[in-house]
Design an enzyme around this catalytic site. Structure first.
Site, PDB file in Angstrom:
ATOM      1  CD  GLU A 127      -1.828  -2.296   1.756  1.00 21.82           C
ATOM      2  OE1 GLU A 127      -2.650  -3.207   1.606  1.00 21.82           O
ATOM      3  OE2 GLU A 127      -0.849  -2.166   2.775  1.00 21.82           O
ATOM      4  CB  THR A 128       1.252   4.184  -1.941  1.00 25.61           C
ATOM      5  OG1 THR A 128       2.388   3.256  -2.200  1.00 25.61           O
ATOM      6  CG2 THR A 128       1.801   5.624  -1.830  1.00 25.61           C
TER       7      THR A 128
END
Length: 296
Positions: free
Chosen positions: A47-48
Site C-alpha cells: 500500500e501507499t
C-alpha cells in the site's frame, strides 16, 4: 512540473528492512485519483498512502490508501505508518490522532520512548467485527497450495471476517501447512468465480498457535500482493474472531508474521466486547527508510 514529497518506512518492526514497507505522501493536495493510483502502482508496495486535510477540523487528517490496483477503505500497516509520519511533523502532541478513511474514523494512540520520541502507534479498527459465511475447506486449501487436512477445523471452518471493509478469510492451519503454503493464482481465480460470497475479492490469512502467540501468513495475489509481511487489517478481525469464539470479555494477542519472507513483523492486538459489537486494535513500531519527491 509539480513535485510531491514522500517518505518510506518499515511498519510493525523496530529493525530497518523488517516489517512491512510503506510509502507515505504527507502533503497530497493536488494529486488526482488517477495519479494516486499510478504512484501506488509505481512504488509496487502492498500500500501507499496520501494525506489530505480532514473533512472535519476536529480530526487530524484524511488518509487515502491505495494498493497496486485499487483504493482500500482501510488498512492496518498504512494507518500505523501514516500516523507515525504525521507525528514526526508535530501532530498528535496529546498522544492521539484521528484519521478519516473510507471505512470510517481510525483512532490512533501514539507510542513514545522514554525521551518522548514517537516509536510507533496503536490503531482501532473503524468498524466492529463482521463475520461472513464459512467457506469450503477444499477450495481454500487449493488457494493456499496445501492439502485439505492441513486446515484445522476443530474450532472453526475457514471464515470470512472484516472490521473495516477488507474481508479476509481466516484459516487455522497446522505447523507444517503454514510452512508449506504457496498461493496458487489459478485456484484464487477459480474460487472467486465459484464463491459469490467473496464478492470478487479473496485474501487468505493463515495462522497457527505458537505458544502464547500466533504465527501468520497472508496471501492476496489478486491485488498483486503474493505474500504480505504484516497485515493489520487481517490481524484485527482475527483477534476479534478468536474473542468471539471464546467467552472472555477482552483479550490481547501478539502475532508474528513475515518470517518466511525474511521480513519478521510483530503485530500487537487487543479485542474487547462492546455494546456495538467486538472492537479490535493493532499496534506496532515503525522505522524510517527513505525520503524523496515524485515529480509529475
Amino acid at each position: 512540473m509539480r513535485s510531491f514529497r514522500f517518505v518510506t518506512l518499515d511498519v510493525f518492526t523496530d529493525t530497518r528492512f523488517g516489517g512491512n514497507q510503506l510509502a507515505v505522501f504527507p502533503e497530497a493536495r493536488g494529486l488526482s485519483d488517477a495519479e494516486m493510483q499510478a504512484l501506488a502502482a509505481e512504488f509496487n508496495l502492498s500500500e501507499t498512502t496520501f494525506v489530505l486535510p480532514p473533512a472535519d477540523p476536529a480530526n487530524s487528517a484524511r488518509v487515502r490508501i491505495f494498493n497496486r490496483v485499487a483504493e482500500m477503505p482501510f488498512a492496518g500497516h498504512p494507518s500505523v505508518g501514516t500516523a507515525w509520519v504525521l507525528a514526526q511533523s508535530g501532530l498528535g502532541a496529546d498522544g492521539s490522532l484521528r484519521l478519516e478513511q473510507v471505512a470510517g474514523l481510525v483512532e490512533v494512540a501514539l507510542w513514545r520512548d522514554a525521551a518522548g520520541g514517537v516509536t510507533g502507534a496503536e490503531i482501532s479498527a473503524p468498524q466492529p467485527l463482521a463475520l461472513g459465511p464459512a467457506l469450503p475447506v477444499e477450495a481454500i486449501a487449493a488457494c493456499a497450495g496445501i492439502a485439505p487436512d492441513g486446515i484445522v477445523t476443530a474450532r472453526h471452518a475457514p471464515t470470512l471476517a472484516a472490521d473495516g471493509g477488507n474481508p479476509r478469510v481466516l484459516v487455522e492451519v497446522t505447523e507444517a501447512a503454514l510452512a508449506a503454503a504457496r498461493p496458487d493464482l489459478g485456484a484464487f481465480r477459480r474460487a472467486v468465480e465459484a464463491l459469490p460470497d467473496l464478492g470478487g475479492r479473496l485474501s487468505l490469512y493463515l495462522y497457527r498457535r505458537d505458544g502464547e502467540r500466533l504465527r501468520a501468513r497472508m496471501f492476496s495475489p489478486l491485488t498483486g500482493t503474493w505474500e504480505d509481511p504484516a497485515t493489520g487489517s487481517a490481524a484485527t478481525p482475527l483477534a476479534g474472531f478468536l474473542l468471539h469464539l471464546g467467552g472472555a470479555e477482552q483479550a490481547s494477542l501478539d502475532i508474528l508474521q513475515g518470517v518466511e519472507m525474511g521480513r519478521p513483523s510483530l503485530l500487537r492486538t487487543t479485542a474487547r466486547r462492546t455494546p456495538q459489537g467486538i472492537r479490535a486494535t493493532v499496534g506496532g513500531h515503525c522505522v524510517p527508510v527513505l525520503r524523496g519527491e515524485a515529480v509529475l
